[in-house]
Design a protein around this motif. Structure first.
Motif, PDB file in Angstrom:
ATOM      1  N   LYS A 256      12.877   0.647  -4.512  1.00  0.00           N
ATOM      2  CA  LYS A 256      12.292   1.862  -3.940  1.00  0.00           C
ATOM      3  C   LYS A 256      11.245   2.444  -4.878  1.00  0.00           C
ATOM      4  O   LYS A 256      10.128   2.796  -4.453  1.00  0.00           O
ATOM      5  N   THR A 260       6.991   2.641  -4.452  1.00  0.00           N
ATOM      6  CA  THR A 260       6.256   3.902  -4.608  1.00  0.00           C
ATOM      7  C   THR A 260       5.138   3.762  -5.629  1.00  0.00           C
ATOM      8  O   THR A 260       3.995   4.184  -5.390  1.00  0.00           O
ATOM      9  N   GLU A 263       2.240   1.111  -4.429  1.00  0.00           N
ATOM     10  CA  GLU A 263       1.373   1.663  -3.385  1.00  0.00           C
ATOM     11  C   GLU A 263       0.518   2.797  -3.938  1.00  0.00           C
ATOM     12  O   GLU A 263      -0.665   2.924  -3.572  1.00  0.00           O
ATOM     13  N   ASN A 292      -0.272   2.467   7.928  1.00  0.00           N
ATOM     14  CA  ASN A 292       0.603   3.360   8.692  1.00  0.00           C
ATOM     15  C   ASN A 292       1.727   2.604   9.394  1.00  0.00           C
ATOM     16  O   ASN A 292       2.866   3.082   9.465  1.00  0.00           O
ATOM     17  N   TRP A 295       4.353   1.779   6.775  1.00  0.00           N
ATOM     18  CA  TRP A 295       5.166   2.952   6.438  1.00  0.00           C
ATOM     19  C   TRP A 295       6.197   3.253   7.533  1.00  0.00           C
ATOM     20  O   TRP A 295       7.353   3.571   7.240  1.00  0.00           O
ATOM     21  N   THR A 296       5.782   3.152   8.783  1.00  0.00           N
ATOM     22  CA  THR A 296       6.705   3.404   9.897  1.00  0.00           C
ATOM     23  C   THR A 296       7.814   2.365   9.927  1.00  0.00           C
ATOM     24  O   THR A 296       8.998   2.687  10.104  1.00  0.00           O
ATOM     25  N   ARG A 298       8.997   0.582   7.477  1.00  0.00           N
ATOM     26  CA  ARG A 298       9.911   0.759   6.342  1.00  0.00           C
ATOM     27  C   ARG A 298      10.859   1.933   6.588  1.00  0.00           C
ATOM     28  O   ARG A 298      12.051   1.870   6.248  1.00  0.00           O
ATOM     29  N   LYS A 299      10.337   2.984   7.160  1.00  0.00           N
ATOM     30  CA  LYS A 299      11.166   4.161   7.434  1.00  0.00           C
ATOM     31  C   LYS A 299      12.206   3.870   8.510  1.00  0.00           C
ATOM     32  O   LYS A 299      13.379   4.259   8.392  1.00  0.00           O
ATOM     33  N   GLU A 300      11.807   3.156   9.569  1.00  0.00           N
ATOM     34  CA  GLU A 300      12.705   2.921  10.704  1.00  0.00           C
ATOM     35  C   GLU A 300      13.727   1.827  10.423  1.00  0.00           C
ATOM     36  O   GLU A 300      14.878   1.914  10.860  1.00  0.00           O
ATOM     37  N   ARG A 301      13.310   0.779   9.693  1.00  0.00           N
ATOM     38  CA  ARG A 301      14.208  -0.368   9.505  1.00  0.00           C
ATOM     39  C   ARG A 301      14.765  -0.474   8.088  1.00  0.00           C
ATOM     40  O   ARG A 301      15.615  -1.324   7.814  1.00  0.00           O
ATOM     41  N   ASN A 302      14.269   0.375   7.199  1.00  0.00           N
ATOM     42  CA  ASN A 302      14.778   0.397   5.827  1.00  0.00           C
ATOM     43  C   ASN A 302      14.699  -0.983   5.175  1.00  0.00           C
ATOM     44  O   ASN A 302      15.633  -1.421   4.486  1.00  0.00           O
ATOM     45  N   PHE A 306       5.934  -3.624   1.718  1.00  0.00           N
ATOM     46  CA  PHE A 306       4.971  -2.650   1.212  1.00  0.00           C
ATOM     47  C   PHE A 306       3.646  -3.351   0.947  1.00  0.00           C
ATOM     48  O   PHE A 306       3.487  -4.543   1.226  1.00  0.00           O
TER      49      PHE A 306
END
Length: 352
Positions: A256, A260, A263, A292, A295-296, A298-302, A306
């Motif tokens: 994680k 960060t 990117e 974008n 990012w979506t 990664r947020k939705e499927r964890n 990247f």
């Protein structure tokens, strides 16, 4: 070490020779953007060396002829590149005193598309430097091979700064930093493998070819624009400071925090160009769409997909090669290829 440590042996016996070698490209994680005279970096950088994206080069040297260079890229003569190599050879004569005492014919080809967002100057000058060291061994060391990777990296740097990192596999550091023992502005060194968590030793890099034409601004010009950029010194210090958290992240395996930082580094490089004078926007619409979407996803499927960017529009998609790879790869092919110019993608991985 100093420049003098790499001065060449003036006792040599020349002969007609043909050598060939190859060198991979690399992708920076902490970016090198801004330099001083003689290819000295304004800040240290760290990169992953790629596995499949390489330059293969053959050099034929004919002694006792008027110094000249002829270059062929994938069989096509490139006179502008020959002029660049002639200048480079003149600059490194003090380190290879035999280099202007004959003619050169250089055949070179890449395993990846030109203008693909993969650093062909890094792999290209890396391959040339390795060939030159092969010739130097023949002429000054009676043909006995040496493993002077430092000098090869030193010579590659003088052709293209990032090329010095391509001489080593794995994670590679260029630029003096207190965080890495033996690091130097003059050549690259390997990041200690014992300090790297296993998760970072098996990574993929899929490059989306958002734009396949020439970049709007060359890297040379981009580096030059940092000289008058009002935020340059802040950026250089930030890159230096980022080495401590990067070192900690690489040892701990914290994906994680790695995501960060990587990117942020990529976007900072592009921010520097947008705040230069003149300003350049290197991204295309497709670049932003991909970012974008990533990012979506990664947020939705964890899942740890990247990106990083070089000084252009194309997107390097990074992800661990593990049980999640098939799902990530399917997402890339189903959802992200549509943003490329011609459906172009280069699939590579890190080489350790």
């Amino acid at each position: 070490m100093t420049n003098q440590d790499f001065y060449g042996n003036k006792n040599f016996q020349l002969s007609l020779q043909k050598v060939e070698n190859s060198c991979p490209s690399n992708i920076a994680l902490i970016k090198y953007w801004g330099k001083y005279d003689n290819q000295i970096p304004a800040n240290p950088s760290i990169s992953f060396t790629l596995n499949h994206c390489k330059t293969r080069t053959e050099i034929e040297f004919k002694p006792n002829e008027i110094f000249s260079v002829k270059t062929l890229l994938a069989g096509k003569e490139e006179k502008n590149f020959a002029t660049k190599i002639e200048k480079y050879f003149n600059n490194i004569e003090v380190y290879l005193p035999w280099i202007l005492k004959g003619s050169f014919k250089i055949h070179t080809e890449n395993t990846f598309p030109h203008s693909s967002g993969i650093a062909s100057s890094a792999s290209g000058f890396g391959a040339i430097a390795k060939c030159l060291m092969d010739l130097d061994n023949i002429f000054t060391n009676n043909g006995h091979p040496t493993t002077n990777h430092q000098k090869a990296s030193f010579l590659a740097r003088l052709g293209s700064g990032s090329a010095c990192r391509s001489l080593f596999n794995g994670l590679v550091v260029w630029g003096k930093t207190d965080e890495i023992e033996g690091s130097s502005d003059l050549f690259a060194v390997k990041f200690p493998e014992t300090e790297i968590h296993p998760v970072f030793k098996n990574f993929k890099d899929w490059v989306l070819l958002i734009h396949e034409g020439e970049k709007s601004v060359s890297s040379t010009i981009g580096h030059g624009l940092m000289k008058n950029n009002p935020y340059a010194e802040t950026r250089f210090q930030e890159a230096k400071d980022n080495f401590l958290p990067m070192k900690t992240i690489l040892k701990s395996g914290n994906l994680k925090e790695f995501i960060t930082l990587v990117e942020h580094e990529a976007l900072t490089l592009h921010a520097m160009m947008m705040m230069s004078d003149p300003a350049f926007i290197l991204m295309k619409t497709g670049t932003l769409e991909v970012i974008n979407k990533v990012w979506t996803f990664r947020k939705e499927r964890n899942l740890p997909l990247f990106f990083t960017l070089d000084a252009g529009a194309n997107v390097h998609l990074l992800f661990p090669n593990d049980n999640n790879s098939p799902e990530i790869e399917k997402f890339i092919e189903d959802e992200l290829l549509q943003f490329t110019q011609k459906g172009g993608i280069v699939k590579d991985e890190m080489k350790f």
